[in-house]
Design an enzyme around this catalytic site. Structure first.
Site, mmCIF file in Angstrom:
data_model
loop_
_atom_site.group_PDB
_atom_site.id
_atom_site.type_symbol
_atom_site.label_atom_id
_atom_site.label_comp_id
_atom_site.label_asym_id
_atom_site.label_seq_id
_atom_site.Cartn_x
_atom_site.Cartn_y
_atom_site.Cartn_z
ATOM 1 N N PRO A 74 -8.722 -12.419 -96.869
ATOM 2 C CA PRO A 74 -9.197 -13.686 -97.455
ATOM 3 C C PRO A 74 -8.585 -14.901 -96.775
ATOM 4 C CG PRO A 74 -8.603 -12.145 -99.176
ATOM 5 C CD PRO A 74 -8.192 -11.503 -97.887
ATOM 6 N N CYS A 75 -9.398 -15.957 -96.668
ATOM 7 C CA CYS A 75 -8.978 -17.116 -95.878
ATOM 8 C C CYS A 75 -8.811 -18.372 -96.716
ATOM 9 C CB CYS A 75 -10.034 -17.384 -94.804
ATOM 10 S SG CYS A 75 -11.646 -17.714 -95.513
ATOM 11 N N GLN A 76 -9.115 -18.297 -98.027
ATOM 12 C CA GLN A 76 -9.156 -19.548 -98.811
ATOM 13 C C GLN A 76 -7.846 -20.326 -98.746
ATOM 14 O OE1 GLN A 76 -10.120 -16.579 -99.858
ATOM 15 N NE2 GLN A 76 -11.915 -16.680 -101.205
#
Ligand code: SAM
Length: 449
Positions: A74-76
């Site tokens: 995940p990159c959030q």
């Protein structure tokens, strides 16, 4: 090559790698809706599980003995659209590295937003991977040059055990198309169960069925489709409007024409323009936002590289938007996959980068012809090594001695190849400022200037 896909989402990365020729033996994601879509479209080899559970998942993946582990953690927490506070989601980038270190496949492939490159999570993950013996290629690639009409820049880190850093960079650059793909290119490709490829000679056939082999694609193949062909009604509306609105980031432009790529897809890409935007549109919009088309979910999925007919049913519309936005565009993953497979098969070698020739001439007193010879010997040695570069110089020369065909070369040729590899290594090990090849006096003069 046998692959494991971590954080597999709806399957964009897996689809691309499968198309390139990988066998995906296991995929993992903790989000049920994504796992369902993956299972339905890619295959049953997916397990809904939390990848923080490293004690359980680590040994499981090690037992599968994959040749490559790939994944987009995940990159959030890193993303330009988020708040950039590194929390639990950023920690999953460390989890990715730990799982690679436990299973130690020959290769790994990680995708994330470009901002991840500067995060502490990636610094920690990187340190673990380097310590475990992986050479790294860290490239920021724009998907619009790799088969989708979307200006999406992402960080791809490709690791291979024992390599020198940057070992795959030149072939990734060489795999780029010569111009970005536009939305009109995509629409021209999607004509129901037929597609349009611009013919080489006027009057020749341009429309092909998807049930037959496609003609050879060339740079000029992707051209606007002729008006006589009948697109899907939603595509027809988009073509007629000639431009589309996508929710802009911050103060960005909202309206694009069909002759450019779409901006990077996010969950809210297909939102209608809000009153605030309509009251104060971007000065460079090519037409008023009210007149531009709003993309359908199907069009956004295609812009993100999902094929027509991907079965999304069973999830909420919002979840589908999220899965689409999360994905690695399959054509981009496919290209990277092909690049990896070609190197694994010894079909490509890394290009000599930088000013090695200049350094040989100016620092080592080589003539131009001798410098050219040294470069071609490095390339010949690399071909004998099956494209491999070695972090360890002793291992490199040992591998060269053991390479097929090396022992049968004349002794003079063998020593020339060894010498060329040593020289190239010396040049690479020079501190960056000295690599230019300028003589010390010349370098000092440049600094003074
Ligand atoms: C950027 S997306 C990956 C998209 C995927 N590579 C593709 O091409 O479609 C990240 C995924 O990580 C999953 N995820 C988030 N936290 C997780 C966890 N703790 N364990 C497993 N998966 C997780 C999310 O559900 C999401 O699908």
């Amino acid at each position: 090559m046998r692959a494991v896909d971590l954080f597999a989402g709806a399957g964009g990365m897996s689809l691309g790698l499968k198309r390139a020729g990988f066998e995906i033996v296991q995929a993992y994601d903790s989000w049920e809706p994504a796992v369902e879509i993956y299972r339905r479209n890619v295959g049953p080899h997916v397990w809904q599980h939390d990848l923080k559970d490293i004690f359980r998942v680590g040994p499981m993946i090690a037992a599968l003995a994959p040749d490559i582990i790939c994944g987009g953690p995940p990159c959030q927490d890193f993303s330009a659209a988020g708040r950039r506070v590194e929390g639990e989601r950023a920690a999953l980038t460390r989890a990715f590295a730990m799982l690679v270190c436990i299973a130690r496949p020959r290769w790994f492939l990680m995708e994330n937003v470009p901002q991840a490159a500067k995060s502490t999570a990636w610094a920690d993950a990187r340190a673990m991977l380097v310590k475990a013996g992986y050479g790294l290629t860290e490239s920021k690639l724009n998907a619009a040059f790799y088969g989708v009409p979307q200006a999406r820049k992402r960080l791809f880190v490709i690791g291979r055990l024992g390599e020198q850093d940057g070992f795959l960079e030149s072939v990734l650059v060489a795999a780029r198309s010569d111009r970005p793909m536009t939305v009109r290119d995509m629409l021209g490709d999607a004509l129901g169960d037929a597609f349009y490829v611009h013919p080489r000679h006027p009057g020749k056939r341009g429309v092909w069925s998807t049930d037959e082999p496609a003609p050879t694609m060339r740079g000029s193949s992707r051209r606007p489709m002729p008006a006589a062909y009948q697109p899907h009604p939603a595509d027809a509306a988009l073509i007629e409007a000639g431009a589309f609105f996508t929710r802009p980031y911050y103060e960005g432009r909202g309206v694009r024409t069909l002759d450019e790529p779409a901006p990077a897809v996010i969950r809210t890409t297909r939102e209608r323009p809000r009153p605030k935007y309509l009251a104060s549109p971007h000065p460079e919009d090519p037409m008023p936002a009210q007149q531009a088309a709003v993309l359908t979910q199907d069009q956004v999925a295609r812009i993100q590289g999902f094929p027509v007919g991907w079965r999304w049913e069973g999830s909420t519309s919002r979840d589908i938007d999220q899965m689409i936005a999360n994905a690695v565009p399959a054509p981009l993953a496919e290209t990277i996959g092909r690049v990896i497979l070609a190197r694994e098969a010894g079909e490509t070698i890394p290009e000599i980068q930088g000013r090695f020739g200049q350094w040989l001439r100016q620092r080592r007193g080589f003539s131009s012809a001798a410098a050219r010879n040294a470069k071609s010997r490095v390339n010949r040695a690399r071909r004998l090594l099956g494209g491999r570069t070695f972090a360890d110089p002793v291992a490199e020369l040992a591998a060269l001695e053991a390479a097929d065909g090396f022992a049968s070369l004349p002794p003079g040729t063998r020593s020339d190849l060894r010498a060329a590899l040593r020289l190239y290594r010396e040049w690479k090990d020079e501190p960056k400022g000295r690599r230019s090849g300028k003589s010390p006096a010349g370098a000092a003069a440049t600094l003074a200037a």
